[in-house]
Each structure stands twice: as C-alpha cells, then as structure tokens.
Design a protein around this motif. Sequence first.
Motif, short mmCIF file in Angstrom:
data_model
loop_
_atom_site.label_atom_id
_atom_site.label_comp_id
_atom_site.label_asym_id
_atom_site.label_seq_id
_atom_site.Cartn_x
_atom_site.Cartn_y
_atom_site.Cartn_z
N TRP A 63 0.22 9.15 -19.87
CA TRP A 63 0.91 8.39 -18.81
C TRP A 63 2.30 8.98 -18.57
N PHE A 64 3.05 9.26 -19.62
CA PHE A 64 4.37 9.87 -19.52
C PHE A 64 4.32 11.17 -18.73
N GLN A 65 3.30 12.00 -19.01
CA GLN A 65 3.23 13.32 -18.40
C GLN A 65 2.86 13.28 -16.93
N GLU A 66 2.47 12.11 -16.43
CA GLU A 66 2.27 11.97 -14.98
C GLU A 66 3.58 12.14 -14.22
N PHE A 67 4.71 11.96 -14.91
CA PHE A 67 6.02 11.97 -14.24
C PHE A 67 6.90 13.14 -14.67
N THR A 68 6.33 14.08 -15.42
CA THR A 68 7.12 15.24 -15.86
C THR A 68 6.86 16.43 -14.95
N ALA A 69 7.70 17.46 -15.10
CA ALA A 69 7.55 18.70 -14.32
C ALA A 69 7.47 19.88 -15.30
N GLU A 70 8.48 20.79 -15.25
CA GLU A 70 8.44 21.95 -16.14
C GLU A 70 8.51 21.56 -17.61
N ASP A 71 9.40 20.63 -17.92
CA ASP A 71 9.56 20.18 -19.29
C ASP A 71 8.68 18.96 -19.52
N ASN A 127 0.15 2.09 -20.08
CA ASN A 127 -0.19 2.39 -18.69
C ASN A 127 0.66 1.52 -17.78
N MET A 128 0.62 1.82 -16.50
CA MET A 128 1.50 1.15 -15.55
C MET A 128 1.14 -0.31 -15.35
N THR A 129 -0.15 -0.63 -15.41
CA THR A 129 -0.57 -2.02 -15.23
C THR A 129 0.05 -2.92 -16.29
N LYS A 130 0.02 -2.46 -17.53
CA LYS A 130 0.60 -3.24 -18.62
C LYS A 130 2.11 -3.39 -18.45
#
Length: 246
Positions: A63-71, A127-130
Amino acid sequence: MPASKKRKNQSNSENATKRNRLTRSNFRGFLDIASFTSSPSTFTSKTPNAAESSFTTASCKKWFQEFTAEDIHLIEPDGMQRFCTSLGVQPDNIVMLVLAYRLHAKQMGFFSLDEWLDGMQKLKCDNMTKLHKKIPYLMSLLDEPRCFKEIYRYAFDFAVEKDQRTLEKNSAKLMIRLLFQNRWKLVGKFEEFLDVCTNRCINRDQWNNIYEFSKNISDDCSNYDMDGAWPVLLDEFVEFIKAGQS
C-alpha cells in the motif's frame, strides 16, 4: 503557569531541488486554512470491527509503495498529494496533521517507510479502506486534552523548516488557527496581534506558552500576571487585548 523565565525576543541534485520546492509550495497546504475541510460528521464509525483489526506488514508495505516514486522507502510531496486524494481529504485537512502525529512523521510532506509501517501497525491499517474508517478516531484525539496538547507541541516541529529552530510568523499564525479554531475564543485576536507585532518568528518556548495561555487565562485576560514567568510576547498580547477594551 509556565516554568520558563521571561526573556526578550529573540550543489544538490535537480531532483532534491524539486522535492524541496514541492514541500514549500504544495505542502504548506497543511497550513492554508482557506480550504480547511475537516468535519468529523462526514464519517460515521469510531470503532473497528474484528475483520478491520487484522493487519499484515506485506499488505501495508505494498500500500505504501502505491505512493512512492524513485525512492521506494519514502512518500514525497507528489505522492502525498495522491495519498490525500485516495483518502478523500485535502492536504490541509487537520486529520492529516493528526495522522502525521500518529506516524511520528518528522518532515511535512513526507512519510518514510519506517514511520508508515510502525504507525499504521498501531492503527491496524494496511489499506485505504481501513484508514478511512479510522478518520473519526483520529479526529476524536483532538477532543482529548492530553492528546491535543501533544499534537499541538508536535505541530511546532512538524511545521518548522528543516534545520531551523524557530517557526516563521506567518506559518505559526496559520497553524495556530488550524489548531485553535473553535477551541480558543481569542484565536482571532491573537492572529490580529501577530500581524502587528514586531516578532518575525516564534520559538519553541513561546509556542508552548501560547497553549498554556489559551488553557489558563480568561478571555478578558483579567487573571493574567504581568510579573509572572510568561514570555514577553504574551505580555504584549495582553496589552493589545486591553488596549482594544479601552
């Protein structure tokens, strides 16, 4: 009454430059109250059911990595914008400040993977729902005196620019409005005072004492002791209030 003594005022890569610019512009939105939209009545449940309480680190990291880019170990300002959109709140919604507090985030506009995993595990959210269902709980922390005081003190470190020890006056004014709106009758007067006072910044001692003032001093300031251990900034605020009463 505060314990402190009274005293007088007091080449990077292109990507790093871009990140810093995004932090200053986009995520000063945490302080821009013009579109402030936190409303606990929008949400309905404060207590998770048994199914919601399950948590896996693998799901949380994905879930975290849905919002990351290069790092892949850091959510940066552009990813934070996408996170807020997915959560259904504006970046300047006070719930984002409370969430940052629960994650022990060190820098405005950024979440590290370690902050995320530790904080989300305590919230039992992977997850986002929680997380969306936890918004009423996060908002309720503002109504608990001990938690509100901790969030208020945390906000100073969260809002201060990196490598600085004082909070720029305009940022302090906006953060104070965010925190004290509908919680302190004199917040509007204090904003007016900051507009005309000579201080260019607010230090940590002044910041902490503003909270103590809001909780212990009456709206007409009649119980304020000018010879007490308050910072000079608050002496001047009381003089400003009394001048307006004349």
